[in-house]
Design a protein around this motif. Structure first.
Motif, mmCIF file in Angstrom:
data_model
loop_
_atom_site.group_PDB
_atom_site.id
_atom_site.type_symbol
_atom_site.label_atom_id
_atom_site.label_comp_id
_atom_site.label_asym_id
_atom_site.label_seq_id
_atom_site.Cartn_x
_atom_site.Cartn_y
_atom_site.Cartn_z
ATOM 1 N N VAL A 118 0.852 -1.153 -0.077
ATOM 2 C CA VAL A 118 0.170 -0.150 -0.182
ATOM 3 C C VAL A 118 0.766 1.121 0.002
ATOM 4 O O VAL A 118 0.655 2.037 -0.587
ATOM 5 N N GLU A 119 1.900 1.255 0.798
ATOM 6 C CA GLU A 119 2.833 2.637 0.789
ATOM 7 C C GLU A 119 3.404 2.517 -0.535
ATOM 8 O O GLU A 119 3.924 3.574 -0.739
ATOM 9 N N ILE B 291 2.302 2.312 -3.519
ATOM 10 C CA ILE B 291 1.209 2.979 -4.509
ATOM 11 C C ILE B 291 0.801 4.334 -4.107
ATOM 12 O O ILE B 291 0.775 4.629 -2.931
ATOM 13 N N LYS B 292 0.220 5.105 -4.987
ATOM 14 C CA LYS B 292 -0.703 6.303 -4.869
ATOM 15 C C LYS B 292 -2.168 6.022 -5.122
ATOM 16 O O LYS B 292 -2.182 5.106 -6.191
ATOM 17 N N PRO B 293 -2.949 6.819 -4.573
ATOM 18 C CA PRO B 293 -4.288 6.564 -5.260
ATOM 19 C C PRO B 293 -4.081 7.308 -6.660
ATOM 20 O O PRO B 293 -3.453 8.045 -7.016
ATOM 21 N N SER B 294 -5.199 6.998 -7.366
ATOM 22 C CA SER B 294 -5.175 7.159 -8.764
ATOM 23 C C SER B 294 -5.353 8.698 -8.917
ATOM 24 O O SER B 294 -6.431 9.348 -8.440
ATOM 25 N N PRO B 295 -4.689 9.539 -9.521
ATOM 26 C CA PRO B 295 -4.668 11.045 -9.421
ATOM 27 C C PRO B 295 -5.847 11.659 -10.407
ATOM 28 O O PRO B 295 -6.339 12.522 -10.104
ATOM 29 N N THR C 236 -8.883 10.215 -10.459
ATOM 30 C CA THR C 236 -9.872 10.081 -9.147
ATOM 31 C C THR C 236 -9.833 11.430 -8.392
ATOM 32 O O THR C 236 -10.724 11.936 -7.931
ATOM 33 N N ALA C 237 -8.704 11.663 -7.923
ATOM 34 C CA ALA C 237 -8.243 12.589 -6.861
ATOM 35 C C ALA C 237 -8.548 13.829 -7.474
ATOM 36 O O ALA C 237 -9.245 14.787 -7.049
ATOM 37 N N LYS D 288 -10.165 -2.752 -15.556
ATOM 38 C CA LYS D 288 -9.118 -2.391 -14.243
ATOM 39 C C LYS D 288 -8.709 -3.532 -13.325
ATOM 40 O O LYS D 288 -7.704 -3.938 -13.163
ATOM 41 N N SER E 17 -2.780 4.126 -13.907
ATOM 42 C CA SER E 17 -2.982 2.936 -13.058
ATOM 43 C C SER E 17 -1.899 1.786 -13.277
ATOM 44 O O SER E 17 -1.337 1.092 -12.489
ATOM 45 N N ASP F 149 1.405 1.677 -10.851
ATOM 46 C CA ASP F 149 1.065 1.490 -9.812
ATOM 47 C C ASP F 149 0.462 0.186 -9.486
ATOM 48 O O ASP F 149 0.834 -0.674 -8.496
#
Ligand code: PLP
Length: 401
Positions: free
Chosen positions: A10-11, A13-17, A19-20, A103, A129, A132
């Motif tokens: 989890v550390e 990867i980053k959340p989908s930019p 989506t953010a 996905k 994606s 990540d």
């Protein structure tokens, strides 16, 4: 205070930019700001009625139970038919699997095949994606920059140079998100010639936008252009983009049966199967009348033409017309180094996108897709919104000094 400690994956990867960015635009709108949201990665059209109806019929008929892990026979037959029409290849039904969106299928394929820092070649600009997903599965993304001068496309020499004994996959995505770039048959054949020399390299071809294509005829699938590679091609597609079915969550993969079996084994422990109701609707979409695709692609083409013309008339930015998908990847090199009216310097594409948000347009910085200085605009929105966004972008650019 919770003492939750996330796992290393989890550390990594980053959340989908994307989506953010869409969430940020929604927040600002909720605060009462007038924002034209050009971040959205889904069709603005509604799912066609006949497809919705197939979902309703499935509910009424009691198709509300678990299905086979890899999807119902009806759906896999519909996918096989669609693949045969589009690629010329007759996939047996055990070479096809359906999941909760393209996905999920891509993630599962990587999970089934990548570990121990296996290398995955990802041409940039890329769909956010891929890197990540590779990192989450303990692989090593190998990013190959594909400049605008090359049409944002992977060149055979660049592919050759990126391959090592540790390469597991090449991920190809055409029509591309974010550039719309699409490979011709000859370009695919040239890439295939390189791959012929490296039999350990497999190709994940993400063809999710293949129906949204502005050229003559149809976008050529890698499977059609390079049938000799079919034993190491995993083709991914789905119904989200072509049939405006993003919320139904159905995607599929087709490829060598042992890989598909490994994906199914993982799926059996992750979700058991995709939604039975959505599967019925997706089968109806693939088998039914295709007029929706013709009409929606005509609308995307009109929007593309308007947006490209408006944007290319603005000093400091330029935009190559995309050949497919519903995004524009706009070059903003001419704005870097300029100063906004409030004194802040535009040093990169993220600075520009943040400035643009203050000017009323939400977009996504090219850095999120692995190539700067660019920004991505979605044209999955009305012509009126596109006109409004382009006018605001023109004003924002003119105010820079
Ligand atoms: N591949 C690309 C290039 C995409 O842009 C997307 C969605 O944005 C997907 C795959 C996955 O779509 P879905 O999971 O809705 O099938």
């Amino acid at each position: 205070m919770s003492d939750f400690q996330p796992a290393a994956r989890v550390e990594r990867i980053k959340p989908s930019p994307s989506t953010a960015a869409a969430a940020r635009a929604r927040e600002l709108k909720a605060e009462g700001r007038d924002i034209v949201d050009m971040t959205v990665g889904e069709p603005d059209f509604d799912t066609p009625d006949a497809i919705k109806e197939a979902g309703i019929v499935a509910i009424r008929a009691g198709d509300t139970k678990y299905t086979p892990v890899n999807g119902t026979l009806a759906l896999r037959r519909a996918i096989a038919g669609r693949l045969q029409r589009h690629t010329g290849h007759a996939y047996p039904l055990d070479a096809i699997t359906a999941g909760g969106g393209g996905k999920q299928i891509i993630f599962l394929a990587l999970m089934a095949s990548v570990d121990n820092q296996a290398e995955v070649i990802i041409p940039a600009p890329y769909w956010v994606s891929y890197p990540d997903m590779v990192l989450a599965n303990e692989g090593k993304p190998v990013i190959v920059t594909c400049p605008e001068a090359d049409g944002f496309k992977l060149k055979p020499e660049a592919l050759e140079a990126a391959i090592t004994p540790r390469t597991r996959w090449l991920i190809l995505n055409a029509p591309s998100n974010p550039t719309g770039a699409t490979y011709s048959r000859a370009e695919l054949e040239a890439l295939a010639a390189v791959l012929q020399r490296h039999p350990h390299v497999w190709v994940l071809t993400d063809e999710i936008y293949d129906e949204i294509w502005f050229g003559e005829g149809k976008a050529v699938s890698l499977v059609e252009a390079a049938p000799s590679l079919v034993d190491r091609i995993f083709l991914v597609n789905g119904v989200s983009k072509s049939y405006a079915m993003t919320g139904w969550r159905i995607g599929y993969g087709a490829g060598p049966a042992p890989l598909v079996a490994a994906v199914n084994k993982l799926q059996s422990q992750i979700s058991s199967c995709p939604s039975s109701i959505s599967q019925a609707a997706a089968a109806a979409a693939l088998d039914g009348d295709q007029a929706f695709i013709i009409d929606s692609v005509a609308a995307y083409r009109r929007r593309r033409d308007i947006a490209v013309e408006r944007l290319n008339a603005i000093d400091g930015i330029s935009c190559t017309a995309p050949e497919g998908a519903f995004y524009l990847f706009v070059n903003c090199a001419g704005l870097i180094g300029k100063t906004a009216p409030d004194g802040r310097k535009i040093t990169n594409d993220l600075d520009f996108v943040l400035y643009l948000l203050d000017c009323g347009v939400a977009a996504i910085q090219g850095a999120a897709y692995g190539l700067s200085p660019y920004f991505r605009l979605s044209i999955a929105t009305s012509e009126a919104q596109i006109e409004k966004a382009c006018a605001l972008i023109a004003k924002a650019c003119a105010a820079l000094s």
